[in-house]
Every structure is written in C-alpha cells, then in structure tokens.
Design a protein around this motif. Structure first.
Motif, PDB file in Angstrom:
ATOM      1  N   HIS A 125      42.844 -17.383 -27.104  1.00  0.00           N
ATOM      2  CA  HIS A 125      43.844 -16.891 -26.168  1.00  0.00           C
ATOM      3  C   HIS A 125      43.519 -15.510 -25.613  1.00  0.00           C
ATOM      4  O   HIS A 125      44.016 -15.133 -24.546  1.00  0.00           O
ATOM      5  CB  HIS A 125      45.223 -16.871 -26.843  1.00  0.00           C
ATOM      6  N   ASP A 126      42.692 -14.756 -26.293  1.00  0.00           N
ATOM      7  CA  ASP A 126      42.343 -13.425 -25.813  1.00  0.00           C
ATOM      8  C   ASP A 126      41.199 -13.458 -24.802  1.00  0.00           C
ATOM      9  O   ASP A 126      41.128 -12.619 -23.906  1.00  0.00           O
ATOM     10  CB  ASP A 126      41.946 -12.518 -26.979  1.00  0.00           C
ATOM     11  N   LYS A 127      40.303 -14.434 -24.929  1.00  0.00           N
ATOM     12  CA  LYS A 127      39.121 -14.464 -24.072  1.00  0.00           C
ATOM     13  C   LYS A 127      38.935 -15.801 -23.365  1.00  0.00           C
ATOM     14  O   LYS A 127      37.944 -15.998 -22.662  1.00  0.00           O
ATOM     15  CB  LYS A 127      37.864 -14.160 -24.909  1.00  0.00           C
ATOM     16  N   GLY A 128      39.852 -16.716 -23.539  1.00  0.00           N
ATOM     17  CA  GLY A 128      39.679 -18.048 -22.995  1.00  0.00           C
ATOM     18  C   GLY A 128      40.489 -18.309 -21.744  1.00  0.00           C
ATOM     19  O   GLY A 128      40.772 -17.416 -20.943  1.00  0.00           O
ATOM     20  N   LEU A 129      40.912 -19.571 -21.609  1.00  0.00           N
ATOM     21  CA  LEU A 129      41.610 -20.011 -20.405  1.00  0.00           C
ATOM     22  C   LEU A 129      43.012 -19.437 -20.285  1.00  0.00           C
ATOM     23  O   LEU A 129      43.613 -19.499 -19.212  1.00  0.00           O
ATOM     24  CB  LEU A 129      41.670 -21.552 -20.396  1.00  0.00           C
ATOM     25  N   PHE A 130      43.522 -18.830 -21.337  1.00  0.00           N
ATOM     26  CA  PHE A 130      44.910 -18.360 -21.331  1.00  0.00           C
ATOM     27  C   PHE A 130      45.198 -17.425 -20.155  1.00  0.00           C
ATOM     28  O   PHE A 130      46.325 -17.336 -19.690  1.00  0.00           O
ATOM     29  CB  PHE A 130      45.199 -17.648 -22.657  1.00  0.00           C
ATOM     30  N   ALA A 131      44.176 -16.746 -19.653  1.00  0.00           N
ATOM     31  CA  ALA A 131      44.362 -15.826 -18.525  1.00  0.00           C
ATOM     32  C   ALA A 131      44.814 -16.546 -17.263  1.00  0.00           C
ATOM     33  O   ALA A 131      45.300 -15.907 -16.329  1.00  0.00           O
ATOM     34  CB  ALA A 131      43.074 -15.065 -18.246  1.00  0.00           C
TER      35      ALA A 131
ATOM     36  N   GLN B  78      31.988 -20.868 -26.191  1.00  0.00           N
ATOM     37  CA  GLN B  78      32.418 -22.068 -26.915  1.00  0.00           C
ATOM     38  C   GLN B  78      33.916 -22.090 -27.211  1.00  0.00           C
ATOM     39  O   GLN B  78      34.494 -23.156 -27.413  1.00  0.00           O
ATOM     40  CB  GLN B  78      31.628 -22.200 -28.219  1.00  0.00           C
ATOM     41  N   LYS B  79      34.560 -20.922 -27.228  1.00  0.00           N
ATOM     42  CA  LYS B  79      35.998 -20.866 -27.478  1.00  0.00           C
ATOM     43  C   LYS B  79      36.804 -20.607 -26.209  1.00  0.00           C
ATOM     44  O   LYS B  79      37.968 -20.230 -26.272  1.00  0.00           O
ATOM     45  CB  LYS B  79      36.294 -19.785 -28.526  1.00  0.00           C
ATOM     46  N   ASN B  80      36.178 -20.853 -25.070  1.00  0.00           N
ATOM     47  CA  ASN B  80      36.857 -20.704 -23.785  1.00  0.00           C
ATOM     48  C   ASN B  80      36.923 -22.078 -23.135  1.00  0.00           C
ATOM     49  O   ASN B  80      35.939 -22.547 -22.560  1.00  0.00           O
ATOM     50  CB  ASN B  80      36.101 -19.715 -22.896  1.00  0.00           C
ATOM     51  N   CYS B  81      38.072 -22.719 -23.206  1.00  0.00           N
ATOM     52  CA  CYS B  81      38.162 -24.079 -22.678  1.00  0.00           C
ATOM     53  C   CYS B  81      38.170 -24.101 -21.162  1.00  0.00           C
ATOM     54  O   CYS B  81      38.133 -25.174 -20.554  1.00  0.00           O
ATOM     55  CB  CYS B  81      39.385 -24.801 -23.242  1.00  0.00           C
ATOM     56  N   GLY B  82      38.160 -22.925 -20.530  1.00  0.00           N
ATOM     57  CA  GLY B  82      38.093 -22.872 -19.079  1.00  0.00           C
ATOM     58  C   GLY B  82      36.713 -22.601 -18.544  1.00  0.00           C
ATOM     59  O   GLY B  82      36.542 -22.459 -17.333  1.00  0.00           O
ATOM     60  N   ALA B  83      35.701 -22.534 -19.406  1.00  0.00           N
ATOM     61  CA  ALA B  83      34.359 -22.144 -18.981  1.00  0.00           C
ATOM     62  C   ALA B  83      33.375 -23.305 -19.001  1.00  0.00           C
ATOM     63  O   ALA B  83      32.170 -23.100 -18.966  1.00  0.00           O
ATOM     64  CB  ALA B  83      33.837 -21.013 -19.866  1.00  0.00           C
ATOM     65  N   GLY B  84      33.865 -24.532 -19.041  1.00  0.00           N
ATOM     66  CA  GLY B  84      32.974 -25.678 -19.092  1.00  0.00           C
ATOM     67  C   GLY B  84      32.353 -25.990 -17.735  1.00  0.00           C
ATOM     68  O   GLY B  84      33.005 -25.891 -16.706  1.00  0.00           O
ATOM     69  N   PHE B  85      31.067 -26.352 -17.741  1.00  0.00           N
ATOM     70  CA  PHE B  85      30.389 -26.782 -16.527  1.00  0.00           C
ATOM     71  C   PHE B  85      29.862 -28.197 -16.743  1.00  0.00           C
ATOM     72  O   PHE B  85      29.679 -28.636 -17.886  1.00  0.00           O
ATOM     73  CB  PHE B  85      29.247 -25.827 -16.157  1.00  0.00           C
ATOM     74  N   VAL B  86      29.654 -28.927 -15.674  1.00  0.00           N
ATOM     75  CA  VAL B  86      29.260 -30.331 -15.799  1.00  0.00           C
ATOM     76  C   VAL B  86      27.755 -30.487 -15.673  1.00  0.00           C
ATOM     77  O   VAL B  86      27.089 -29.750 -14.940  1.00  0.00           O
ATOM     78  CB  VAL B  86      29.970 -31.213 -14.748  1.00  0.00           C
ATOM     79  N   VAL B  87      27.234 -31.459 -16.424  1.00  0.00           N
ATOM     80  CA  VAL B  87      25.836 -31.875 -16.293  1.00  0.00           C
ATOM     81  C   VAL B  87      25.826 -33.389 -16.184  1.00  0.00           C
ATOM     82  O   VAL B  87      26.695 -34.090 -16.732  1.00  0.00           O
ATOM     83  CB  VAL B  87      24.983 -31.411 -17.498  1.00  0.00           C
ATOM     84  N   ASP B  88      24.833 -33.914 -15.487  1.00  0.00           N
ATOM     85  CA  ASP B  88      24.733 -35.353 -15.300  1.00  0.00           C
ATOM     86  C   ASP B  88      24.573 -36.063 -16.637  1.00  0.00           C
ATOM     87  O   ASP B  88      23.934 -35.547 -17.567  1.00  0.00           O
ATOM     88  CB  ASP B  88      23.546 -35.696 -14.407  1.00  0.00           C
ATOM     89  N   ALA B  89      25.146 -37.253 -16.741  1.00  0.00           N
ATOM     90  CA  ALA B  89      25.045 -38.053 -17.957  1.00  0.00           C
ATOM     91  C   ALA B  89      25.122 -39.533 -17.580  1.00  0.00           C
ATOM     92  O   ALA B  89      25.599 -39.893 -16.497  1.00  0.00           O
ATOM     93  CB  ALA B  89      26.166 -37.704 -18.939  1.00  0.00           C
TER      94      ALA B  89
END
Length: 218
Positions: A31-37, A125-136
C-alpha cells in the motif's frame, strides 16, 4: 479483513467520490509503494475530461482493480475496461458489482491477435499496478479497439505500462472515425531503455493530435 479468494482481500478505504469505504484488493500489493496511489491519481483524469465534448463511451485499459473504470462510470454512459492480470481482474470484478454501465473484458489491448501474461520487474513484485504484458501461447487474450466495433468512442485512457503505441495502433480506425480525447502514460522502463517513451505521443502528433495538459506522467 475478510478474504474473498486466496489472492484477494477486503481493505478499508473511504473514497469520497465513490461513496465506498471497502474495496477488494490483491493481497500482495504494497500500500505504500504499490497501486494504492491510484485512489489519488485517478483524479488526474479531470484534466483530460474537461476536453471531452460528448460522454457516450470510453475505453479504458489497465483497470486498476476497478478504480479507474468506476471513476469514469460517473462521467460516461458506457465504460469498456480491460485487465489482463488475474488477481487484478478478480478484484475488479468484485469492485464493479453494481456498476451496470461498465463492461469489463479480461485481456489486454494490442495491435495483433494472440495471448499474453503479466510480468513485473524484480523491484515491482509488490506493486500490482506495475505489471506489463508479454506474448504467450495461452493466457489473457489480446483485443484491438477496432475489433470492438464501437458506435461511439469519446475518450481513451491507457495505463498499460509501455504498450500504449500497440494499443493505439489497434485503434487506428476508431481514432480516425471518432477523434476521441486520449490519455497516455509516458514512463521510462528499464526493460525497454532503447525505446523512446514519447513514441505513442509522436504517433498521435502524426495523426494531427496535440498535447493539451500533463498530469504526473499522463
């Protein structure tokens, strides 16, 4: 705190514009460094919304556990939102209960067909708002905005961690037809240091768009 799935928990957060004080949220988010902002940053959209003349339909990607589409649902008749990350998707579906004018899609915007999975840099890894997509070969499907066959598109808001240009390329016909106001994020990423963070902006300028305001990185 009540658990609704192994990956999701219920948090207390009083958010005046939403009238809510409980939210489903990925358990691992810092919550301090993740998507909570996002509860504060979503208000940046006001800088763009004042330029939108009609508010029939908007397309939003990077659902932020539902925060972005819920905010936009107060302004548009219809909001289409996309989210490719499974925990974020579960939280978003829970938070969208009662929002009848929001249409959620599990997937990511692109300029091609296929599937993707969400990855994060080691320090995110603890920021659920920082995910990027890669092909799969399997995972969340790619969508083109052009493939949604919209009757109106007044606003596009992209928070897709570096995939803005691909999302816009997949919306070329929609943009040409409706000329929506567009919000893009401009951020430098270590994984793509050789790629200009301004490439999406440059593409839009070539389509006779112009930058109006800036809010944080948007």
């Amino acid at each position: 705190m009540l658990s609704i799935s192994p990956d999701i928990t219920i948090i207390e957060k009083c958010v005046a514009w939403s009238g809510r004080d409980h939210w489903a949220w990925p358990r691992y988010d810092d919550h301090d460094k993740g998507l909570f902002a996002v509860f504060d940053w979503v208000l940046d959209l006001d800088a763009a919304l004042k330029h939108v003349k009609q508010k029939k339909c908007c397309v939003q990607a990077g659902g932020a556990c539902g925060v972005n589409p819920i905010y936009l649902s107060n302004h548009f008749d219809t909001v289409i939102t996309l989210e490719p990350d499974p925990p974020n998707w579960q939280a978003m579906l829970a938070n969208l209960r009662g929002c009848g004018n929001v249409k959620p899609l599990f997937g990511a915007l692109s300029n091609r067909d296929g599937h993707c999975v969400v990855k994060r840099e080691a320090e995110q890894q603890k920021n659920c708002g920082a995910g990027f997509v890669v092909d799969a070969e399997a995972g969340a499907p790619y969508y083109r905005i052009d493939g949604l066959h919209l009757d109106a598109c007044d606003f596009i808001q992209l928070d897709v961690e570096g995939s803005e240009l691909e999302a816009l390329q997949g919306a070329a016909k929609t943009i040409e037809k409706f000329r929506p106001v567009i919000v893009i994020e401009e951020t430098d990423f270590k994984r793509s240091a050789k790629v200009s963070k301004y490439r999406a902006r440059e593409s839009l300028i070539n389509q006779n768009y112009r930058c109006v305001p800036m809010a944080h990185n948007d």
